[in-house]
Design an enzyme around this catalytic site. Structure first.
Site, PDB file in Angstrom:
ATOM      1  N   TYR A 135     -12.122  57.167  65.114  1.00  0.00           N
ATOM      2  CA  TYR A 135     -12.864  58.499  64.513  1.00  0.00           C
ATOM      3  C   TYR A 135     -13.243  59.549  65.601  1.00  0.00           C
ATOM      4  O   TYR A 135     -14.042  60.540  65.283  1.00  0.00           O
ATOM      5  CB  TYR A 135     -14.257  57.924  64.140  1.00  0.00           C
ATOM      6  CG  TYR A 135     -14.109  57.232  62.655  1.00  0.00           C
ATOM      7  CD1 TYR A 135     -12.758  56.858  62.084  1.00  0.00           C
ATOM      8  CD2 TYR A 135     -15.215  57.027  61.729  1.00  0.00           C
ATOM      9  CE1 TYR A 135     -12.689  56.240  60.965  1.00  0.00           C
ATOM     10  CE2 TYR A 135     -14.980  56.376  60.534  1.00  0.00           C
ATOM     11  CZ  TYR A 135     -13.963  56.049  60.024  1.00  0.00           C
ATOM     12  OH  TYR A 135     -13.764  55.569  59.069  1.00  0.00           O
ATOM     13  N   LYS A 182      -9.858  43.305  65.526  1.00  0.00           N
ATOM     14  CA  LYS A 182      -8.421  43.052  65.080  1.00  0.00           C
ATOM     15  C   LYS A 182      -7.906  42.869  66.502  1.00  0.00           C
ATOM     16  O   LYS A 182      -6.723  43.318  66.802  1.00  0.00           O
ATOM     17  CB  LYS A 182      -7.772  44.208  64.367  1.00  0.00           C
ATOM     18  CG  LYS A 182      -6.628  44.047  63.763  1.00  0.00           C
ATOM     19  CD  LYS A 182      -6.738  42.962  62.460  1.00  0.00           C
ATOM     20  CE  LYS A 182      -5.364  42.699  62.107  1.00  0.00           C
ATOM     21  NZ  LYS A 182      -5.504  41.838  61.295  1.00  0.00           N
ATOM     22  N   ASP A 215     -10.309  41.465  59.290  1.00  0.00           N
ATOM     23  CA  ASP A 215      -9.958  41.160  57.905  1.00  0.00           C
ATOM     24  C   ASP A 215     -10.411  39.934  57.364  1.00  0.00           C
ATOM     25  O   ASP A 215     -11.092  39.774  56.088  1.00  0.00           O
ATOM     26  CB  ASP A 215      -8.322  41.256  57.640  1.00  0.00           C
ATOM     27  CG  ASP A 215      -7.646  40.464  58.987  1.00  0.00           C
ATOM     28  OD1 ASP A 215      -8.273  40.183  59.952  1.00  0.00           O
ATOM     29  OD2 ASP A 215      -6.535  40.123  58.612  1.00  0.00           O
ATOM     30  N   ASP A 239     -17.210  51.295  59.641  1.00  0.00           N
ATOM     31  CA  ASP A 239     -17.392  52.288  58.577  1.00  0.00           C
ATOM     32  C   ASP A 239     -17.164  51.578  57.023  1.00  0.00           C
ATOM     33  O   ASP A 239     -17.805  51.423  56.207  1.00  0.00           O
ATOM     34  CB  ASP A 239     -16.781  53.331  58.722  1.00  0.00           C
ATOM     35  CG  ASP A 239     -17.105  54.559  57.877  1.00  0.00           C
ATOM     36  OD1 ASP A 239     -17.953  54.452  57.046  1.00  0.00           O
ATOM     37  OD2 ASP A 239     -16.257  55.479  57.772  1.00  0.00           O
TER      38      ASP A 239
END
Ligand code: NAP
Length: 487
Positions: A135, A182, A215, A239
């Protein structure tokens, strides 16, 4: 943090109505805060769509920046961002300008708001890193057909958010912090947050800590959300999972947030400007009202914050609900719902308990720009990104020839992260975009810039390059990852 005080002796807060449904939500929150008796004076400022239209590409005028710099606290409505082209997000600009590195997004089952999760006690907080990651929006077209976005994650940024998450857990009377990353795939970027989180966790022995792959975190949030207390994560992951989490308790209409930095804090709903509802007096203002509650706690106005929370709880319990919950046409109007909350100020809900809150201690880290100081470092090679219509073997052979009498040798050529030269048998759908990896012939190597410049000059004679990365080692650890198929 010390807030600024108005001539009337009240705390000054910058108020940005925002776009779309923003002005309706912000007006509702302002009315409720004023009715609570909180000693606040507002400085109303502009940002967002109208400012873009006036030709200011940041969407944030200097007067608004000056006001926030002065008041150090803002309550804002959502700001519209054009998708896919043109201006940067004015929201992201505000968060980054004021280094509000922590985005706190609590999600708690609301009384009277029926969802498939009702009764399960969902009560969690996403603490999202707010200034780094994808971002930051550092994007390039490397070739006419290949786009790049740089994901920068710093050790210092990770330490700030990890420590903040533990400090927030203490101030909000929470028992555990999960770090969601991740790191299994992005070992250096996402892995930095995981490593730093695990390093700082022992400093908070009163708070349980654990790691979850992002995930699976999304999966667990839908399957068993009650297992989470505080979740800390990188910017984009945060987000996404915070929007997901808000849906568990009735949707974005109930999801407040705070952007907190060491100097400045900006409070706003998680939701956007929902343009289709703008000006219709139907939307749910709870998210902005609860953002104002977070602001009052930040300003240590605990009594008024608790009073507003109880009034919202009683309003919802009594069945006064907006259209997002009971269907548009059946719901209370935004103003009617706000009036009911105001009329309930001073009453205590029988069922809603306000969490116990303590003042938040912000982590103070060294201001040194070279925050990480390795004892040894070396440049052991170079990655060069090239645009070329040649096949992988033609390009590979050409680059080998170009480097035959230099200190570097071609280790491989890859296409979007998969090694294709020397051939591995991989069936990659190659483009005209390549990465060539050169490593020093001498081991251990430490490549001077003259050799880098010489290599680039040679490559330029035959090929087009657009980006380079030095391959570095810090304290003997590789500072780069291997490609799929690379040994
Ligand atoms: P959005 O404005 O959050 O709206 C998505 C949906 O969420 C709405 O259509 C509505 O759902 C529901 N919703 C949102 N706020 C609600 C409220 N207060 N009461 C009831 N329902 C509410 O997301 P978007 O449509 O993706 O984005 C619109 C614009 O907002 C974009 O320009 C985006 O860049 C901007 N944005 C700004 C911020 C910010 O300022 N922090 C954050 C996110 C997005 P239903 O359609 O199901 O009724």
């Amino acid at each position: 943090m010390e807030a600024n005080v108005s001539p009337a002796g009240k705390t000054l807060v910058t108020l940005i109505p925002g776009d779309g449904i923003g002005p309706e939500c912000v007006t509702a929150a302002r009315r409720v805060v004023e009715a609570s008796g909180a000693p606040i004076d507002w400085q109303e400022c502009e940002a967002g769509a109208e400012v873009f239209k006036q030709g200011l590409p940041s969407g944030v005028p200097p007067e608004t920046i000056d006001s926030i710099t002065h008041t150090r606290v803002a309550l804002k409505g959502p700001l519209e961002t054009p998708v896919g082209f043109g201006e940067k997000s004015a929201n992201v600009t505000l968060r980054k300008l004021f280094e509000t590195y922590a985005n706190v997004r609590p999600v708690r089952e609301m009384p009277g708001v029926k969802t498939p999760y009702t009764g399960r006690g969902v009560d969690l907080v996403v603490v999202r890193e707010n200034v780094e990651d994808l971002y930051a929006g550092i994007e390039y077209m490397q070739t006419p057909g290949v786009a790049e976005c740089l994901k920068l994650i710093s050790v210092k940024g990770s330490e700030k958010i990890a420590r903040f998450a533990f400090e927030y857990a203490r101030s909000d009377n929470r028992e555990s912090v999960a770090c969601a990353t991740k790191a299994n795939i992005m070992k250096l970027t996402e892995g930095t947050l995981k490593r730093v989180f695990e390093q700082v966790a022992p400093d908070y022995p009163d708070i349980e800590s654990w790691h979850v792959i992002i995930d699976n975190c999304a999966h667990q949030l839908v399957k068993r959300p009650e297992q989470f207390d505080v979740i800390t994560t990188t910017n984009m992951n945060g987000d996404i999972i915070s929007d997901l989490s808000s849906a568990l308790i009735g949707g974005l209409g109930f999801a407040p947030s705070a952007n907190i930095g060491n100097e400045i804090a900006i409070f706003e709903a998680v939701h956007g400007s929902a343009p289709k509802y703008a000006g219709k007096n139907v939307i749910n203002p709870t998210a902005v009202i609860l953002s104002a509650v977070m602001m009052l706690r930040y300003l240590q106005m605990f009594e008024q914050a608790d009073a507003i929370e109880h009034a919202v709880g009683i309003t919802l319990e009594s069945g006064v609900l907006t259209g997002d919950v009971v269907g548009y046409g059946n719901g209370a109007s935004t103003t009617g719902y706000t009036d009911t909350i105001i009329s309930n100020l001073g009453k205590r809900s029988e069922t809603w308990t306000v969490r116990e809150h303590k003042p938040l201690h912000l982590p103070k880290l060294s201001p040194d720009p070279d925050y990480v100081k390795p004892a040894t470092r070396a440049v052991v090679g170079l990655d060069v990104f090239l645009e070329s219509p040649l096949s992988s073997s033609e390009l590979g052979s050409s680059l080998m020839e170009l480097t035959s009498d230099t200190r570097l040798s071609l280790k491989m050529v890859s296409s979007r992260g998969t090694k294709v030269f020397p051939p591995t048998g991989a069936i990659a759908d190659t483009l005209d975009h390549w990465r060539a990896r050169f490593i020093t012939k001498e081991k251990p190597g430490d490549l001077p810039d003259e050799d880098v410049n010489q290599l680039l000059a040679r490559i330029s004679r035959r090929h087009t390059w657009m980006h380079i990365e030095k391959l570095q080692e810090f304290d003997g650890e590789l500072g780069f990852t291997r490609d799929q198929g690379e040994n």
